[in-house]
Design an enzyme around this catalytic site. Structure first.
Site, PDB file in Angstrom:
ATOM      1  N   LYS A  26      41.614  44.008  26.819  1.00  0.00           N
ATOM      2  CA  LYS A  26      41.783  43.197  25.613  1.00  0.00           C
ATOM      3  C   LYS A  26      43.099  42.420  25.676  1.00  0.00           C
ATOM      4  O   LYS A  26      43.152  41.238  25.323  1.00  0.00           O
ATOM      5  CB  LYS A  26      41.744  44.096  24.375  1.00  0.00           C
ATOM      6  CG  LYS A  26      41.787  43.337  23.075  1.00  0.00           C
ATOM      7  CD  LYS A  26      41.689  44.267  21.884  1.00  0.00           C
ATOM      8  CE  LYS A  26      41.756  43.467  20.589  1.00  0.00           C
ATOM      9  NZ  LYS A  26      41.737  44.323  19.416  1.00  0.00           N
ATOM     10  N   THR A  80      42.011  34.612  34.398  1.00  0.00           N
ATOM     11  CA  THR A  80      42.765  33.406  34.762  1.00  0.00           C
ATOM     12  C   THR A  80      41.858  32.360  35.396  1.00  0.00           C
ATOM     13  O   THR A  80      41.947  31.174  35.069  1.00  0.00           O
ATOM     14  CB  THR A  80      43.949  33.723  35.694  1.00  0.00           C
ATOM     15  OG1 THR A  80      43.468  34.406  36.847  1.00  0.00           O
ATOM     16  CG2 THR A  80      45.000  34.564  35.004  1.00  0.00           C
ATOM     17  N   ASP A 119      40.320  39.592  39.700  1.00  0.00           N
ATOM     18  CA  ASP A 119      40.206  40.955  39.214  1.00  0.00           C
ATOM     19  C   ASP A 119      39.274  40.953  37.997  1.00  0.00           C
ATOM     20  O   ASP A 119      38.075  41.190  38.130  1.00  0.00           O
ATOM     21  CB  ASP A 119      41.579  41.521  38.870  1.00  0.00           C
ATOM     22  CG  ASP A 119      41.550  43.004  38.516  1.00  0.00           C
ATOM     23  OD1 ASP A 119      40.450  43.599  38.451  1.00  0.00           O
ATOM     24  OD2 ASP A 119      42.617  43.584  38.285  1.00  0.00           O
ATOM     25  N   ASP A 129      43.856  20.436  54.277  1.00  0.00           N
ATOM     26  CA  ASP A 129      43.950  19.885  55.633  1.00  0.00           C
ATOM     27  C   ASP A 129      42.659  20.101  56.412  1.00  0.00           C
ATOM     28  O   ASP A 129      42.154  19.189  57.047  1.00  0.00           O
ATOM     29  CB  ASP A 129      45.121  20.527  56.388  1.00  0.00           C
ATOM     30  CG  ASP A 129      46.479  20.129  55.831  1.00  0.00           C
ATOM     31  OD1 ASP A 129      46.555  19.102  55.111  1.00  0.00           O
ATOM     32  OD2 ASP A 129      47.457  20.847  56.098  1.00  0.00           O
TER      33      ASP A 129
END
Length: 194
Positions: free
Chosen positions: A72, A105, A101, A47
């Site tokens: 790992k 991901t 972190d 927005d």
């Protein structure tokens, strides 16, 4: 999300994003939580930046919570976790995450958008940069052009090391200063967050 959008808007003036993509959760995790915080952030940023949200990334692998795992195990946990769901050929994408972190991901999400989605470039942003363990090395080796973090957590490395990892810090000092001033003047701080 508002502060992140303002910082991104100021920092990347002149750079036109074709869309905003958020780091998704697995459907089961989202049902457990009730929402995906990065999706909420992306919609708010959309927005303010006047850039569409692209639901172009899907989490196809249900994984255990990352904070319980060794480095790992984290890497194996997120392998093949994301697939691109849209053709992004030639597009510049702003990839939104809430916290980075070990960067597993975020890097895997960016990889899917580039390799499978065909995105031209990925600029990533996140509110908090913990940057523990292999995060700096992963970011340096990733397909992310630049990672913009708010300075809510002190940088874990010197400027040279951060530059190699293509990390830029955007300051939230003005917002905190205004919140302190408003509190001192007994004025509501709600305006800062709406």
């Amino acid at each position: 999300a508002k502060q992140m959008a303002l910082c991104v808007k100021n920092e990347y003036r002149g750079l036109k994003f074709d869309g905003i993509c958020f780091v998704p959760m697995h459907r089961r995790k989202q049902l457990e939580r009730g929402f995906n915080q990065t999706e909420v952030m992306a919609k708010a940023m959309s927005d303010m930046l006047e850039v569409p949200v692209l639901n172009a990334l899907k989490c196809v692998k249900y994984v255990r919570s990352q904070h319980e795992l060794s480095e790992k195990q984290r890497l194996e946990n997120v392998k093949n976790m994301y697939v691109a769901t849209k053709n992004l050929r030639g597009k510049s994408v702003l990839l939104v995450d809430d916290m980075v972190d070990t960067a597993g991901t975020l890097c895997h999400g960016a990889k899917a958008l580039i390799e499978r989605g065909g995105a031209r470039e990925i600029i990533a942003c996140a509110t908090h940069g913990v940057l523990s363990g292999p995060a700096l090395e992963r970011l340096a080796a990733s397909s992310i052009e630049e990672l913009a973090l708010l300075d809510t957590i002190p940088a874990p490395a010197g400027e040279e090391e951060l530059a190699k990892s293509r990390i830029k810090y955007l300051t939230v000092a003005p917002m905190f200063a205004e919140a302190i001033e408003r509190t001192y003047q007994e004025i509501s701080i709600a305006k800062l967050f709406n």
